[in-house]
Motif scaffolding. Structure first.
Motif, PDB file in Angstrom:
ATOM      1  N   ARG A 121      40.421  92.117  32.036  1.00  0.00           N
ATOM      2  CA  ARG A 121      39.473  92.902  32.834  1.00  0.00           C
ATOM      3  C   ARG A 121      40.092  93.431  34.123  1.00  0.00           C
ATOM      4  NH1 ARG A 121      38.410  87.542  33.194  1.00  0.00           N
ATOM      5  NH2 ARG A 121      38.167  86.587  35.264  1.00  0.00           N
ATOM      6  N   GLU A 122      41.268  92.892  34.516  1.00  0.00           N
ATOM      7  CA  GLU A 122      41.937  93.357  35.734  1.00  0.00           C
ATOM      8  C   GLU A 122      43.210  94.145  35.444  1.00  0.00           C
ATOM      9  OE1 GLU A 122      42.420  90.225  38.580  1.00  0.00           O
ATOM     10  OE2 GLU A 122      40.273  89.790  38.684  1.00  0.00           O
ATOM     11  N   GLY A 123      43.499  94.361  34.150  1.00  0.00           N
ATOM     12  CA  GLY A 123      44.684  95.153  33.818  1.00  0.00           C
ATOM     13  C   GLY A 123      45.631  94.420  32.892  1.00  0.00           C
ATOM     14  N   ASP A 124      46.929  94.685  33.053  1.00  0.00           N
ATOM     15  CA  ASP A 124      47.952  94.104  32.192  1.00  0.00           C
ATOM     16  C   ASP A 124      47.865  92.585  32.220  1.00  0.00           C
ATOM     17  OD1 ASP A 124      50.197  93.407  30.766  1.00  0.00           O
ATOM     18  OD2 ASP A 124      51.584  94.651  31.910  1.00  0.00           O
ATOM     19  N   GLY A 125      47.755  91.976  31.035  1.00  0.00           N
ATOM     20  CA  GLY A 125      47.567  90.531  30.954  1.00  0.00           C
ATOM     21  C   GLY A 125      48.834  89.748  30.718  1.00  0.00           C
ATOM     22  N   ARG A 126      49.968  90.413  30.609  1.00  0.00           N
ATOM     23  CA  ARG A 126      51.226  89.710  30.383  1.00  0.00           C
ATOM     24  C   ARG A 126      51.870  89.290  31.718  1.00  0.00           C
ATOM     25  NH1 ARG A 126      51.189  88.005  25.150  1.00  0.00           N
ATOM     26  NH2 ARG A 126      51.101  89.735  23.664  1.00  0.00           N
ATOM     27  N   CYS A 127      52.599  88.176  31.668  1.00  0.00           N
ATOM     28  CA  CYS A 127      53.437  87.723  32.799  1.00  0.00           C
ATOM     29  C   CYS A 127      52.632  87.540  34.083  1.00  0.00           C
ATOM     30  CB  CYS A 127      54.581  88.700  33.035  1.00  0.00           C
ATOM     31  SG  CYS A 127      55.603  88.982  31.580  1.00  0.00           S
ATOM     32  N   LEU A 128      51.529  86.813  34.001  1.00  0.00           N
ATOM     33  CA  LEU A 128      50.667  86.643  35.168  1.00  0.00           C
ATOM     34  C   LEU A 128      50.907  85.347  35.930  1.00  0.00           C
ATOM     35  CD1 LEU A 128      47.260  87.933  33.753  1.00  0.00           C
ATOM     36  CD2 LEU A 128      48.874  89.129  35.220  1.00  0.00           C
ATOM     37  N   THR A 129      51.751  84.454  35.410  1.00  0.00           N
ATOM     38  CA  THR A 129      52.000  83.196  36.116  1.00  0.00           C
ATOM     39  C   THR A 129      53.258  83.315  36.975  1.00  0.00           C
ATOM     40  OG1 THR A 129      53.286  82.326  34.258  1.00  0.00           O
ATOM     41  CG2 THR A 129      50.937  81.845  34.279  1.00  0.00           C
ATOM     42  N   ASN A 130      53.304  82.520  38.040  1.00  0.00           N
ATOM     43  CA  ASN A 130      54.441  82.535  38.951  1.00  0.00           C
ATOM     44  C   ASN A 130      54.579  81.147  39.555  1.00  0.00           C
ATOM     45  OD1 ASN A 130      56.006  82.805  41.454  1.00  0.00           O
ATOM     46  ND2 ASN A 130      55.850  85.019  41.110  1.00  0.00           N
ATOM     47  N   ALA A 131      55.767  80.597  39.482  1.00  0.00           N
ATOM     48  CA  ALA A 131      55.993  79.229  39.948  1.00  0.00           C
ATOM     49  C   ALA A 131      55.684  79.056  41.435  1.00  0.00           C
ATOM     50  CB  ALA A 131      57.448  78.821  39.685  1.00  0.00           C
ATOM     51  N   TYR A 132      55.704  80.161  42.208  1.00  0.00           N
ATOM     52  CA  TYR A 132      55.530  80.054  43.651  1.00  0.00           C
ATOM     53  C   TYR A 132      54.181  80.587  44.134  1.00  0.00           C
ATOM     54  CZ  TYR A 132      60.495  79.253  43.183  1.00  0.00           C
ATOM     55  OH  TYR A 132      61.708  78.746  42.805  1.00  0.00           O
ATOM     56  N   GLU A 155      38.028  99.492  29.185  1.00  0.00           N
ATOM     57  CA  GLU A 155      38.240 100.621  30.098  1.00  0.00           C
ATOM     58  C   GLU A 155      39.615 100.537  30.748  1.00  0.00           C
ATOM     59  OE1 GLU A 155      37.992 103.967  31.413  1.00  0.00           O
ATOM     60  OE2 GLU A 155      35.953 103.399  30.792  1.00  0.00           O
ATOM     61  N   LYS A 156      40.016  99.323  31.141  1.00  0.00           N
ATOM     62  CA  LYS A 156      41.356  99.126  31.698  1.00  0.00           C
ATOM     63  C   LYS A 156      42.431  99.493  30.676  1.00  0.00           C
ATOM     64  CE  LYS A 156      40.670  97.427  35.884  1.00  0.00           C
ATOM     65  NZ  LYS A 156      41.240  98.066  37.100  1.00  0.00           N
ATOM     66  N   ALA A 157      42.176  99.155  29.410  1.00  0.00           N
ATOM     67  CA  ALA A 157      43.157  99.443  28.361  1.00  0.00           C
ATOM     68  C   ALA A 157      43.352 100.949  28.191  1.00  0.00           C
ATOM     69  CB  ALA A 157      42.706  98.813  27.044  1.00  0.00           C
ATOM     70  N   PHE A 158      42.271 101.706  28.289  1.00  0.00           N
ATOM     71  CA  PHE A 158      42.407 103.165  28.209  1.00  0.00           C
ATOM     72  C   PHE A 158      43.177 103.715  29.410  1.00  0.00           C
ATOM     73  CE2 PHE A 158      38.784 103.252  25.117  1.00  0.00           C
ATOM     74  CZ  PHE A 158      39.416 104.016  24.144  1.00  0.00           C
ATOM     75  N   GLU A 159      43.009 103.089  30.589  1.00  0.00           N
ATOM     76  CA  GLU A 159      43.763 103.528  31.768  1.00  0.00           C
ATOM     77  C   GLU A 159      45.258 103.284  31.578  1.00  0.00           C
ATOM     78  OE1 GLU A 159      42.221 101.574  35.208  1.00  0.00           O
ATOM     79  OE2 GLU A 159      40.161 102.286  34.895  1.00  0.00           O
TER      80      GLU A 159
END
Length: 417
Positions: free
Chosen positions: A357-368, A121-125
């Protein structure tokens, strides 16, 4: 007690032959129907269509060729975004690229390891122009088909159902391969029914079946000479291969029963270990148990990393890792394998969109920012990656004896000692 390697290799899943296969192959030979027409092809199309209750079945050279023709029937054009199962074999999504489409990968869920309806469903959004969904049933386990079908219907999307691994499995009494606008079965050498090769396209539409047959035979027109008005392919199944499949088909339920016994024996043997088997919804579905898989509990994972080609792990008391277990199985002269590496992690597709399931799955990590890859529910946000890191496929050959399986179970237990 020392564990002695098996004299003959125990395979992950190899062909199980019965003798009838040779009779139909010999019949093709003796009648000289050795090409892409003949009674074996006609009969397996009839038998498979009846088994799946799909109206029409088209016998093709491979499951991948069936998927390719399914993309053409779905109308995939260059630049079209196509929503695809993420944790699967690349053959599920490569045909999207054959037609110039752009695979958009949809994350898995933990209950069946298949496409997550919430992520869909998120992918269709995020990708509202997408009008085709490619859905695979992993390791013979049906996905959450009612939920996925409802979402696709709401968005007017065409479903290509990759049932390559799940022939004989059912969801609420309906065979997999029957839920999509088109379905696909594979008869590859390691599948539950095999022809050494071969595939089948399934459809309720007689017109689509005729189009697929035409495309699969180089799109030759009805003329006394070779005339072609559209692009064609050499995708039709050989009558010889069909003879092997024809001899196999009566044994489908027997093979499923054998695979189920293997799954249940593993489950019982591992009941005291910090592991679980590949899951399924026992109220809604009946898998075909093609492969038995193991998932190590998160807190029982020993240090373990994978590069592009080589893994590295460290042993720790009471813990283990997929590679340590696979190495232990290999020393017994038995074959296991890693879980499918998700498509969004593959080098060829690393620039493609990926949806959780929460949306875009790319670039989800952050050093801070701690916990960037964990969802609001506290669980890993990239489910496919988590299953890949903690899971493995166990030897699941239906010719494996209970005694051989007991040795494999003992070897796995010792990895956690």
């Amino acid at each position: 007690m020392s564990l002695v390697p098996f004299e003959e290799k125990v395979w992950l899943s190899s062909p199980t032959m019965h003798g009838d296969e040779l009779r139909y192959v010999t019949e093709a030979y003796e009648t000289n129907w050795m090409s892409t027409v003949g009674e074996n092809i006609n009969e397996i199309e009839r038998l498979v269509a009846a088994k799946v209750d799909c109206g029409n079945a088209v016998a093709l050279a491979t499951g991948t060729s069936a998927l390719h023709l399914a993309m053409k029937l779905a109308g995939v054009k260059p630049g079209d975004e196509v929503l695809c199962t993420d944790m699967t074999f690349s053959a599920t999504v490569n045909p999207v690229a054959y037609e110039g489409g752009i695979p958009v990968f949809v994350d898995s869920e933990y209950e069946t390891w298949n496409m997550d309806p919430v992520a869909l469903e998120k992918a269709f959004e995020l990708h509202p122009s997408a009008k085709v969904v490619v859905l695979a049933h992993l390791y013979g386990t049906p996905a959450k088909l009612d939920e996925i079908r409802a979402i696709c219907d709401a968005h007017g999307a065409y479903i290509v159902e990759d049932a390559a691994e799940s022939f004989g499995a059912s969801y609420k009494g309906v065979q997999t391969g029957r839920f999509g606008d088109t379905g696909v079965i594979s008869f590859n050498g390691n599948k539950i029914i095999t022809g050494s090769a071969g595939g089948m396209l399934l459809t309720q539409s007689e017109a689509d079946a005729k189009r697929a047959r035409k495309w699969s035979t180089q799109s030759r027109e009805n003329a006394p000479w070779y005339q072609h008005e559209e692009l064609g392919y050499n995708y039709r199944m050989s009558n010889v291969i069909a003879g092997v499949i024809r001899g196999q088909l009566p044994y489908l339920e027997e093979h499923i029963a054998q695979k189920r016994a293997i799954y249940e024996r593993y489950k019982e043997g591992f009941k005291d270990l910090p592991v679980s088997m590949n899951p399924f919804d026992s109220e809604a579905s009946v898998p075909n148990y093609w492969l038995s898989c193991l998932l190590i509990d998160s807190d029982a994972m020993a240090p373990h990393v994978r590069g592009e080609q080589e893994p590295l792990y460290k042993s720790e008391p009471g813990k283990s890792s997929p590679t340590e277990i696979l190495d232990a199985i290999a020393t017994l002269n038995a074959e296991g394998r890693p879980i499918w590496k998700p498509m969004h992690m593959q080098p060829i597709f690393r620039m493609n969109p990926f949806v959780t399931r929460e949306g875009d799955g790319r670039c989800l990590t952050n050093a801070y920012i701690a916990g960037g890859s964990v969802g609001q529910d506290g669980k890993p946000l990239d489910v496919g990656s988590d299953i890949f890191q903690r899971g493995l496929c166990l030897p699941s050959d239906n010719k494996m004896t209970p005694q051989q399986q007991d040795v494999i179970i003992e070897a796995v237990k010792r990895c956690f000692a």
